[in-house]
Design an enzyme around this catalytic site. Sequence first.
Site, PDB file in Angstrom:
ATOM      1  N   TYR A 115       3.886  -0.058  -2.061  1.00  0.00           N
ATOM      2  CA  TYR A 115       3.750  -0.158  -3.516  1.00  0.00           C
ATOM      3  C   TYR A 115       4.978   0.415  -4.215  1.00  0.00           C
ATOM      4  CZ  TYR A 115       1.738   1.295  -8.087  1.00  0.00           C
ATOM      5  OH  TYR A 115       1.481   1.528  -9.419  1.00  0.00           O
ATOM      6  N   SER A 136      -0.835  -0.676  -4.804  1.00  0.00           N
ATOM      7  CA  SER A 136      -1.350   0.597  -5.305  1.00  0.00           C
ATOM      8  C   SER A 136      -1.127   1.660  -4.241  1.00  0.00           C
ATOM      9  CB  SER A 136      -2.842   0.497  -5.638  1.00  0.00           C
ATOM     10  OG  SER A 136      -3.624   0.545  -4.458  1.00  0.00           O
ATOM     11  N   GLU A 177       0.842  -1.195   0.000  1.00  0.00           N
ATOM     12  CA  GLU A 177       0.000   0.000   0.000  1.00  0.00           C
ATOM     13  C   GLU A 177       0.876   1.242   0.000  1.00  0.00           C
ATOM     14  OE1 GLU A 177      -4.235  -1.036   2.122  1.00  0.00           O
ATOM     15  OE2 GLU A 177      -2.703  -0.117   3.368  1.00  0.00           O
ATOM     16  N   CYS A 178       0.652   2.130  -0.935  1.00  0.00           N
ATOM     17  CA  CYS A 178       1.316   3.433  -1.002  1.00  0.00           C
ATOM     18  C   CYS A 178       2.843   3.262  -0.949  1.00  0.00           C
ATOM     19  CB  CYS A 178       0.797   4.346   0.096  1.00  0.00           C
ATOM     20  SG  CYS A 178       1.083   6.108  -0.233  1.00  0.00           S
ATOM     21  N   GLY A 179       3.497   3.560   0.171  1.00  0.00           N
ATOM     22  CA  GLY A 179       4.931   3.397   0.250  1.00  0.00           C
ATOM     23  C   GLY A 179       5.379   1.980  -0.042  1.00  0.00           C
TER      24      GLY A 179
END
Length: 438
Positions: A331, A430, A327-329
């Site tokens: 990703y 993502s 998730e985010c970082g």
Amino acid sequence: MAPGLLIAAPRSGSGKTTVVLGLQRALARRGARVRGMKCGPDYIDPAFHAAATGAPSFNLDSFAMGTPLLESLASEAGQGADLIVAEGSMGLFDGIRRETGRTGASADIAALFGWPVVLVLDVSGHAQSAAAVALGCARFDPRIEVAGVVLNKVASDRHRRLVEDGMARIGVPVLGALMRNGDLALPERHLGLVQAGETDELDQRLERLADAVEGGLDLDRLVALARPTRLRSLNPGRSLPPPGQRIALASDRAFSFVYPHVLSGWRRAGAEIVPFSPLADEPPPDGCDVCWLPGGYPELHAGRIAQAGRFLDGLRRFSQTRPVHGECGGYMVLGRSLEDGDGGTHPMADLLPVETSYAKRRMHLGYRVACLVEDGAMGAAGRRLVGHEFHYASVVRSDASRDTAFATITDAEGHDLGTAGHRRGLVTGSFFHAIAPA
């Protein structure tokens, strides 16, 4: 069930967190069993609440969560507690354009649980006019009660008397005041406060906040304002199901943005969470059946992550036979490369066809509703999830198509935003932080 109150403000930057942390710590050191809660999709403030109270703090989000889940979380927090001190997000009424009660605004939470609102007012730059702001907040939404105000950034005794004069005219009680004091500010960076685990001398800072709040506010009167938490439903709320039975969770200064209610829900469902540290060059533990890389600040540690050979090699081996999700970082680390703020490009795990940059900054912020394109760690194809996106990093190169996408997404108002993230084999990721099932 513990009573509660909500500390809110007309706008961001008014000093809510200062007051909340000081109040939580001051009451905790008196022997009260205090639980914090945070309105909205914030993964930093709950860790400070936990440090101030010694107990976990959950998020409450009226857009992303249905009423049964909200009530389940409030009930869990209130069991065995003497008081819930919830912190608002942004301005009291700030949210999205949706039906009343589902806007994501802090006012929705106060209305749902019957919690009185204590308004923190930054009175720097005005005096009696602060009362007009308080009056507007008190009358704007008939569902809630503004029970009193705390004055913040007061310049002098004379200034305080002028502000109190205005409040007396409208009949809103002043519950105390904090003088202008830069020493009370907590350090910040681009996504908000520096994380609790990274804040130097955090306990001493919390003690100073508690001293200031105890010296400036009427704590007994504040506690007396709390009202029983109103719960209507006995149905357990739907939370995110665990992605596996034994979850390898990246957990250190680069990977820390996990919603506490998500971890609690996984544990309640019987999953075991096994933390490991990529910054310490630890690979995902072999005994786990899924690996989860949460968000955080990999852009601040990109060089160190690129040199963590045991972590990267272990992650690649893990992904050959078991699901990995970022998730985010997380990703960004699963991608090919990450450009740091100084323009240096660092190789990452190369498990997803994406290259990201923190040097080319643009803020991405807002709720997202995702529909999974294929089966994966987050669930079966077609599952809908509600979450949030908040980052400054940008995608600079990507092999993007529906055939490789993690999900299709819309914003909170249903506007199509195309596809999000990537998938390759058992690896998905993502910028989307999942909060709850849609």
